[in-house]
Write an enzyme that holds these catalytic residues in place. Sequence first.
Site, mmCIF file in Angstrom:
data_model
loop_
_atom_site.group_PDB
_atom_site.id
_atom_site.type_symbol
_atom_site.label_atom_id
_atom_site.label_comp_id
_atom_site.label_asym_id
_atom_site.label_seq_id
_atom_site.Cartn_x
_atom_site.Cartn_y
_atom_site.Cartn_z
ATOM 1 N N LYS A 131 19.070 21.654 35.836
ATOM 2 C CA LYS A 131 18.432 22.977 35.817
ATOM 3 C C LYS A 131 18.235 23.475 34.390
ATOM 4 C CE LYS A 131 16.706 26.891 37.082
ATOM 5 N NZ LYS A 131 17.355 27.886 37.927
ATOM 6 N N THR A 184 22.390 29.377 38.657
ATOM 7 C CA THR A 184 22.282 28.616 37.419
ATOM 8 C C THR A 184 23.450 29.021 36.540
ATOM 9 O OG1 THR A 184 19.877 28.520 37.562
ATOM 10 C CG2 THR A 184 20.861 28.090 35.409
ATOM 11 N N LYS A 220 20.010 34.569 30.075
ATOM 12 C CA LYS A 220 21.296 33.948 30.405
ATOM 13 C C LYS A 220 21.174 32.438 30.485
ATOM 14 C CE LYS A 220 22.222 33.383 34.573
ATOM 15 N NZ LYS A 220 22.096 32.342 35.644
#
Length: 290
Positions: free
Chosen positions: A175, A100, A243
Amino acid sequence: MITKQSVIGFIGTGVMGKSMARNLQKEGFPLHVYTRTKEKAAELIEHGAVWKNSVQELAASSDVIITMVGYPQDVEEVYFGEAGILENAKEHTYVIDMTTSKPSLAVDIYRKAKEKNIFALDAPVSGGDIGAKNGTLAIMVGGDEDVFQRMMPIFEVLGENIRLQGGAGSGQHTKLANQITIASNMIGVCEAIVYAKKAGLNPEKVLESISTGAAGSFSLSKLGPRMLKGDFAPGFYVKHFIKDMTIALESAKEMGLSTPGLELSLRLYKELAEKGEADSGTQALIKLFE
């Protein structure tokens, strides 16, 4: 054309990467592996994977290269530079970044790869450690249709819900939408469990009732029971969720969007990390509420 003789190079064998690589092994694909900590690849090597001493060495010997690393800076490190994938992979190699990461970085990889006659896809996944082990991940793909179709024999080993979302970067945007959804949902799961306990209910029975109704979600049905058991082992790290949410928030701001639920969740997870839970699973958020 991808066959069972096509060599797959796999970079990154963490919580999810190791299971994904193992599933490819079980399917019969020859596997080359590289990761910064060789011990993390020990099980794969024991089952016949060929260890490579560098990204450069792996790239030069693989037909398909899959990366599943931690952060955007790690993606940049393995793809770019003299020792990176794009400078060392053969023409007509396929590269699939399943980390990701930033949509803009996925576009950069795609463009640079195209200059070198290398085919690139961004294909982040969702489903955690369970989905990785069972080969049931949701795979969100950005890139060219013909390349996507050629990679389906590999994607079908790793996941079940496999969709091409659009051009380069589209997988990453999808995502991020996934992570935005989870962000607020995790707060709701924690609040619901604490509420049930305060009301004198059996929280396990409450989860059984609400998990199949309108409130149903992966977080509720899979992570809720872990919260009740005090099982905070990482299926997905707190630090990696921070993150992802940070990237999503930056991307949303670039598009002029307000995401208050995401902002709240990010603040709470940063507080959780500051309390020493960065390497715990995301279900550890319940600790802030109890």
